[in-house]
Write a protein that holds these residues in place. Structure first.
Motif, PDB file in Angstrom:
ATOM      1  N   SER A  74       0.840  -1.193   0.000  1.00 10.58           N
ATOM      2  CA  SER A  74       0.000   0.000   0.000  1.00 10.58           C
ATOM      3  C   SER A  74       0.879   1.249   0.000  1.00 10.58           C
ATOM      4  N   ASP A  75       0.323   2.354  -0.471  1.00  9.87           N
ATOM      5  CA  ASP A  75       1.084   3.605  -0.443  1.00  9.87           C
ATOM      6  C   ASP A  75       0.846   4.387   0.852  1.00  9.87           C
ATOM      7  N   ARG A  76       0.128   3.787   1.796  1.00  9.99           N
ATOM      8  CA  ARG A  76      -0.090   4.427   3.096  1.00  9.99           C
ATOM      9  C   ARG A  76       1.234   4.449   3.859  1.00  9.99           C
ATOM     10  N   MET A  77       1.584   5.623   4.334  1.00  8.82           N
ATOM     11  CA  MET A  77       2.854   5.798   5.038  1.00  8.82           C
ATOM     12  C   MET A  77       2.744   5.308   6.485  1.00  8.82           C
ATOM     13  N   PRO A  78       3.827   4.745   7.019  1.00 10.57           N
ATOM     14  CA  PRO A  78       3.832   4.362   8.432  1.00 10.57           C
ATOM     15  C   PRO A  78       3.674   5.601   9.317  1.00 10.57           C
ATOM     16  N   GLU A  79       3.096   5.401  10.484  1.00  9.26           N
ATOM     17  CA  GLU A  79       2.879   6.507  11.415  1.00  9.26           C
ATOM     18  C   GLU A  79       4.115   6.694  12.290  1.00  9.26           C
ATOM     19  N   GLN A  80       4.650   7.893  12.272  1.00 11.75           N
ATOM     20  CA  GLN A  80       5.837   8.221  13.057  1.00 11.75           C
ATOM     21  C   GLN A  80       5.381   8.816  14.392  1.00 11.75           C
ATOM     22  N   ARG A  81       5.904   8.253  15.501  1.00 13.83           N
ATOM     23  CA  ARG A  81       5.564   8.758  16.829  1.00 13.83           C
ATOM     24  C   ARG A  81       6.851   9.002  17.625  1.00 13.83           C
ATOM     25  N   TYR A  82       6.816  10.077  18.374  1.00 12.77           N
ATOM     26  CA  TYR A  82       7.946  10.390  19.238  1.00 12.77           C
ATOM     27  C   TYR A  82       7.776   9.645  20.555  1.00 12.77           C
ATOM     28  N   GLN A  83       8.584   8.627  20.775  1.00 12.09           N
ATOM     29  CA  GLN A  83       8.543   7.806  21.986  1.00 12.09           C
ATOM     30  C   GLN A  83       9.977   7.415  22.352  1.00 12.09           C
ATOM     31  N   PRO A  84      10.738   8.331  22.906  1.00 10.61           N
ATOM     32  CA  PRO A  84      12.160   8.048  23.172  1.00 10.61           C
ATOM     33  C   PRO A  84      12.381   6.910  24.159  1.00 10.61           C
ATOM     34  N   GLU A  85      11.376   6.592  24.998  1.00  7.69           N
ATOM     35  CA  GLU A  85      11.527   5.509  25.970  1.00  7.69           C
ATOM     36  C   GLU A  85      11.257   4.124  25.365  1.00  7.69           C
ATOM     37  N   HIS A  86      10.725   4.093  24.156  1.00  5.41           N
ATOM     38  CA  HIS A  86      10.405   2.821  23.497  1.00  5.41           C
ATOM     39  C   HIS A  86      11.699   2.100  23.120  1.00  5.41           C
ATOM     40  N   PRO A  87      11.777   0.780  23.349  1.00  3.27           N
ATOM     41  CA  PRO A  87      13.007   0.043  23.022  1.00  3.27           C
ATOM     42  C   PRO A  87      13.364   0.050  21.533  1.00  3.27           C
ATOM     43  N   MET A  88      12.377   0.287  20.669  1.00  7.43           N
ATOM     44  CA  MET A  88      12.641   0.312  19.225  1.00  7.43           C
ATOM     45  C   MET A  88      12.913   1.722  18.705  1.00  7.43           C
ATOM     46  N   ALA A  89      12.942   2.711  19.580  1.00  5.90           N
ATOM     47  CA  ALA A  89      13.127   4.103  19.142  1.00  5.90           C
ATOM     48  C   ALA A  89      14.496   4.273  18.474  1.00  5.90           C
ATOM     49  N   ASN A  90      14.499   5.090  17.422  1.00  3.27           N
ATOM     50  CA  ASN A  90      15.770   5.376  16.747  1.00  3.27           C
ATOM     51  C   ASN A  90      16.533   6.438  17.534  1.00  3.27           C
ATOM     52  N   ASN A  91      17.642   6.906  17.011  1.00  3.23           N
ATOM     53  CA  ASN A  91      18.483   7.880  17.715  1.00  3.23           C
ATOM     54  C   ASN A  91      17.766   9.192  18.005  1.00  3.23           C
ATOM     55  N   ASP A  92      16.772   9.521  17.188  1.00  2.00           N
ATOM     56  CA  ASP A  92      16.006  10.751  17.387  1.00  2.00           C
ATOM     57  C   ASP A  92      14.809  10.549  18.313  1.00  2.00           C
ATOM     58  N   GLY A  93      14.583   9.316  18.768  1.00  2.00           N
ATOM     59  CA  GLY A  93      13.486   9.019  19.676  1.00  2.00           C
ATOM     60  C   GLY A  93      12.176   8.660  18.996  1.00  2.00           C
ATOM     61  N   TYR A  94      12.204   8.395  17.699  1.00  2.00           N
ATOM     62  CA  TYR A  94      10.977   8.078  16.963  1.00  2.00           C
ATOM     63  C   TYR A  94      10.853   6.573  16.717  1.00  2.00           C
ATOM     64  N   VAL A  95       9.607   6.124  16.729  1.00  2.00           N
ATOM     65  CA  VAL A  95       9.281   4.770  16.301  1.00  2.00           C
ATOM     66  C   VAL A  95       8.263   4.892  15.166  1.00  2.00           C
ATOM     67  N   TYR A  96       8.185   3.866  14.355  1.00  2.00           N
ATOM     68  CA  TYR A  96       7.294   3.871  13.194  1.00  2.00           C
ATOM     69  C   TYR A  96       6.314   2.712  13.314  1.00  2.00           C
ATOM     70  N   TYR A  97       5.038   3.056  13.334  1.00  2.00           N
ATOM     71  CA  TYR A  97       3.981   2.060  13.416  1.00  2.00           C
ATOM     72  C   TYR A  97       3.509   1.695  12.014  1.00  2.00           C
ATOM     73  N   ALA A  98       3.060   0.456  11.875  1.00  2.00           N
ATOM     74  CA  ALA A  98       2.657  -0.083  10.574  1.00  2.00           C
ATOM     75  C   ALA A  98       1.631   0.817   9.889  1.00  2.00           C
ATOM     76  N   GLY A  99       1.751   0.923   8.594  1.00  2.00           N
ATOM     77  CA  GLY A  99       0.815   1.692   7.787  1.00  2.00           C
ATOM     78  C   GLY A  99      -0.411   0.872   7.455  1.00  2.00           C
ATOM     79  N   VAL A 100      -1.184   0.519   8.477  1.00  2.00           N
ATOM     80  CA  VAL A 100      -2.376  -0.319   8.309  1.00  2.00           C
ATOM     81  C   VAL A 100      -3.555   0.390   8.960  1.00  2.00           C
ATOM     82  N   ASN A 101      -4.635   0.563   8.208  1.00  2.00           N
ATOM     83  CA  ASN A 101      -5.866   1.113   8.752  1.00  2.00           C
ATOM     84  C   ASN A 101      -6.787  -0.072   9.051  1.00  2.00           C
ATOM     85  N   VAL A 102      -7.003  -0.345  10.328  1.00  2.00           N
ATOM     86  CA  VAL A 102      -7.758  -1.530  10.743  1.00  2.00           C
ATOM     87  C   VAL A 102      -9.193  -1.485  10.222  1.00  2.00           C
ATOM     88  N   MET A 103      -9.810  -0.312  10.221  1.00  2.00           N
ATOM     89  CA  MET A 103     -11.199  -0.204   9.737  1.00  2.00           C
ATOM     90  C   MET A 103     -11.287  -0.538   8.241  1.00  2.00           C
TER      91      MET A 103
END
Length: 139
Positions: A74-103
């Motif tokens: 899909s061309d839906r972009m992943p959702e970027q969230r600022y979560q520096p405490e998340h174990p998957m966070a990158n150096n800038d503190g962002y994690v990327y959630y799947a580009g899936v619309n459940v509805m």
């Protein structure tokens, strides 16, 4: 068109809708997945269907099939969230959630299920027509 041709169309439609349901299931299973970069984030996948027409040597239409031309992201972009405490966070503190619309996926699942049921009904009606012809031959 022959009964066999109708069975071929309905059978290929059943396979196509099964593939569609499998992609929906994969998308829903990965809806909450997280990645450290946009490139690694899961993107929803969608099957692409195509109609294949079969012709006789005279150019007459003799049948058709539903073909799965491919499965594309899909061309839906992943959702970027600022979560520096998340174990998957990158150096800038962002994690990327799947580009899936459940509805959207649930609506797609319902549509695929109804299309599958319609193809099953076509097979049942053709079978019933064949039984009727056999019964006429026995009289």
């Amino acid at each position: 068109m022959s009964f066999r041709g109708i069975y071929d169309i309905a059978g290929s439609a059943l396979q196509a809708q099964t593939s569609r349901m499998n992609t929906v299931a994969s998308n829903l299973a990965n809806a909450g997945s997280v990645a450290a970069s946009e490139d690694e984030a899961y993107r929803a996948i969608k099957p692409v269907f195509a109609t294949l027409y079969q012709q006789t040597r005279d150019g007459e239409l003799s049948g058709a099939r539903v073909n799965i031309a491919g499965v594309l992201p899909s061309d839906r972009m992943p959702e970027q969230r600022y979560q520096p405490e998340h174990p998957m966070a990158n150096n800038d503190g962002y994690v990327y959630y799947a580009g899936v619309n459940v509805m959207e996926e649930m609506a797609d699942m319902m549509s695929a299920s109804r299309s599958f049921e319609s193809s099953i009904e076509v097979v049942g009606r053709v079978n019933s027509m064949q039984q009727g012809l056999l019964n006429l031959g026995q009289r």
